[in-house]
Design an enzyme around this catalytic site. Structure first.
Site, PDB file in Angstrom:
ATOM      1  N   CYS A 192       0.869  -1.148  -0.050  1.00 30.25           N
ATOM      2  CA  CYS A 192      -0.023   0.026  -0.074  1.00 30.25           C
ATOM      3  C   CYS A 192       0.779   1.087  -0.222  1.00 30.25           C
ATOM      4  O   CYS A 192       1.242   1.781   1.061  1.00 30.25           O
ATOM      5  CB  CYS A 192      -0.952   0.098   1.105  1.00 30.25           C
ATOM      6  SG  CYS A 192      -2.006   1.461   1.289  1.00 30.25           S
TER       7      CYS A 192
ATOM      8  N   CYS B 211      -0.563   4.258   1.913  1.00 28.08           N
ATOM      9  CA  CYS B 211      -0.763   4.183   3.558  1.00 28.08           C
ATOM     10  C   CYS B 211       0.757   4.110   4.089  1.00 28.08           C
ATOM     11  O   CYS B 211       0.989   4.865   5.187  1.00 28.08           O
ATOM     12  CB  CYS B 211      -0.916   2.586   4.117  1.00 28.08           C
ATOM     13  SG  CYS B 211      -2.437   1.957   3.199  1.00 28.08           S
ATOM     14  N   ASP B 212       1.686   3.707   3.163  1.00 22.99           N
ATOM     15  CA  ASP B 212       3.145   3.606   3.744  1.00 22.99           C
ATOM     16  C   ASP B 212       4.206   4.726   3.110  1.00 22.99           C
ATOM     17  O   ASP B 212       5.231   5.015   3.623  1.00 22.99           O
ATOM     18  CB  ASP B 212       3.582   2.273   3.705  1.00 22.99           C
ATOM     19  CG  ASP B 212       2.878   1.349   4.583  1.00 22.99           C
ATOM     20  OD1 ASP B 212       2.009   1.838   5.381  1.00 22.99           O
ATOM     21  OD2 ASP B 212       2.431   0.110   4.086  1.00 22.99           O
TER      22      ASP B 212
END
Ligand code: NDP
Length: 544
Positions: free
Chosen positions: A203, A206-207
């Site tokens: 992701c 997200c990261d």
């Protein structure tokens, strides 16, 4: 115990419409009637008419069935397919139950990890999490009851059907809509397991904003829309992005291909495979940040020869497609295709080979896999389920109660926002308050708070962060005045994130008197946070 510092003063010790024409005993309404009567939020419903059980097949476990409510429909899954099914069955007054998923994948599905959606009709541009949150809210508004839990198995051998969950027991129902979507694939190369969630991620949204990925080279594996989108997204943070494509062409849409090809920071390597993730970095001594990933061993085609070499990158992001989430169907009698998707009686139809069991979205779609096609199939499944229930006299309609306010069975959304949204400063900071935002408050509370200090690290557009928010807010509310809570946006306060070792969001840490008591990476159950806070509170009583 490791000690690290955060700036000069912050030192941390880490330890449907009605369609059936059968002679029904349930009262029917047209969708138009429904629309005109209900324009406001409803979710606490009461049964309006009873079931005609004369046509229902007998259940071997009759005792169980009489003790427990039998729902009209349980929707398993919560992407655009699941939420659209919930909106339609909700508007048909069926009071659908939605098993949103938890460990099996983030509630809201793949769009929760998609950055910008530009092909949702009627909306020029919206983030994936925003779109999914709007669908969820709309479904709740029409009486859908959300359960944040996973389905373990289903029993469709007799009615009522059973849907077994991890934490919420067994749900009984007369129809099921399977909308479990698909999960991101992994390469399973050497080094992957130990570097997962620290240097390797599925992701980018997200990261990607984690400090360890700032200003360093990153790599994305895949050649589809996701890979191109993620590569472009990561250019915001990375010094350069290597797109590793196993074949000699991209399969992404022309728009995304063109954007990736034109971006000066994106280097596309065709006929290139990642074969090993290489660890051993992370000291930051080489000026390349703190990611433990040193690089990736690649195999590439050089003048017709397969050549291996090390490619320097500090983050490796997978975008190699998805596998249909059907494990819970093993042995259930619901048929799957050779590709692992749920088989339907007629291609494109929502009907599975089991009566009363319908399917929608990517779990049955190996071809289109678009948010809008998933939503469309969710609508079809809802209409088919309602027809099916009505034709068999199995339907119970639920009328909304007038004093209803929108909330789910789990109550997760009863507190959407923390008290504060704006970062504290010297003038606004108040230590007596529970809810805080930003590094000023964190530094203050870290040094002076006599309460357990809960710190949540988030990044903008992160889907799992928006899933965690209501869960954690509910827990913090329970402990109001006995804990302090600070939200840190890692793009606003990167130095704090770096010192705290944030490699992905969401992440939650619990401190007590400058000691790190717990770290939670990703979305966790409320019970886990409760337990950790109680333990910390018990510790504080002991030490006082
Ligand atoms: P896709 O299945 O479309 O693409 C997967 C990519 O990964 C392909 O290039 C494939 O290579 C490659 N791949 C698969 N397995 C491996 C492996 N073991 N090693 C290396 N490479 C591998 O998946 P996406 O997630 O990109 O897209 C799924 C759906 O979602 C699509 O319908 C897409 O259009 C949609 N989508 C739309 C977006 C948007 O409009 N903003 C954003 C993201 C997705 P090969 O081509 O050789 O098979």
């Amino acid at each position: 115990m490791t000690t690290f510092s955060v700036g000069p003063s912050f030192a941390v010790t880490t330890g449907l419409p009605r369609l059936g024409n059968s002679p029904l005993r349930v009262r029917h309404q047209s969708l138009t009637d429904q629309k005109s009567r209900f324009r406001i939020a409803h979710s606490r419903y009461r049964p309006r008419c009873s079931v005609d059980t004369s046509t229902a097949a007998p259940k071997s476990t009759t005792e169980t069935a009489t003790e427990q409510e039998v729902h009209n429909v349980v929707i398993i899954g919560s992407g655009p397919a699941g939420y659209t099914s919930a909106i339609y069955t909700g508007r048909a007054f069926l009071k659908p139950i939605v098993l949103e998923g938890f460990n099996s994948g983030v509630a809201g599905g793949q769009l929760m990890t998609t950055h910008i959606v530009e092909n949702w009709p009627g909306t020029l541009s919206i983030t994936g999490p925003e779109l999914m949150n709007q669908m969820r809210t709309q479904a709740e508004r029409w009486g859908a009851q959300m359960i944040t839990d996973d389905c373990v198995s289903i029993d469709v051998s007799s009615r009522p059907y059973s849907v077994r969950t991890v934490n919420s027991g067994t749900l009984l129902c007369n129809s099921i809509i399977i909308a479990t979507g698909a999960s991101a694939k992994r390469l399973r190369i050497p080094g992957e397991e130990s570097l997962w969630s620290t240097g390797i991620s599925a992701c980018a949204i997200c990261d990607g904003a984690a400090p360890v990925f700032q200003g360093v080279p990153l790599a994305v594996v895949g050649g589809g829309d996701s890979a191109c989108e993620e590569a472009i997204y990561l250019t915001k943070y990375a010094s350069e992005v290597h797109l590793l494509v196993r074949s000699d062409k991209l399969r992404a849409s022309k728009t995304l291909q063109d954007r990736a090809k034109a971006h000066p920071k994106v280097h596309i390597h065709y006929e290139t495979s990642a074969i090993e993730a290489l660890g051993g970095a992370g000291s930051g001594e080489d000026g390349m940040g703190g990611s433990p990933l040193r690089g990736v061993r690649i195999r590439e085609n050089v003048d017709g020869k397969r050549v291996e070499r090390e490619l320097k990158c500090r983050g490796l992001f997978y975008a190699i497609g998805h596998t249909a989430n059907t494990n819970f169907l093993n042995g259930s009698g619901v048929l799957l295709t050779e590709g692992g998707q749920v088989a339907t009686r007629v291609p494109g139809s929502p009907e599975t080979h089991v009566d009363g069991v319908f399917v929608a979205g990517d779990v049955a779609d190996a071809e289109y896999r678009q948010a809008v096609t998933a939503a469309g199939s969710g609508c079809q499944a809802a209409i088919a389920a309602e027809r099916w229930l009505a034709e068999r006299g199995l339907m119970v309609e639920y009328a909304p109660s007038p004093d209803d306010n929108m909330s789910s069975t789990t109550g997760e959304r009863t507190r959407e926002e923390p008290e504060k949204k704006v970062a504290d400063n010297a003038a606004t900071f108040d230590e007596d308050e529970t809810w805080h935002v930003g590094q000023f408050a964190l530094r203050k509370l870290y040094h002076s708070s006599k309460r357990p200090l809960i710190v949540k690290y988030i990044s903008p557009g992160c889907g799992p962060c928006s899933q965690l928010k209501p869960l954690l807010n509910a827990v913090i509310t329970e402990f109001e005045s006995t804990v302090h809570y600070v939200e840190i946006d890692i793009t606003e306060d990167p130095e704090i994130a770096e010192a705290a070792g944030v490699t992905g969001t969401p992440m939650v840490q619990i401190f007590y008197e400058k000691s790190l008591m717990n770290t939670f990476r990703g979305v966790k159950m409320k019970s886990e946070f409760r337990r950790a806070i109680r333990e910390t509170l018990a510790e504080s009583v002991k030490s006082s």
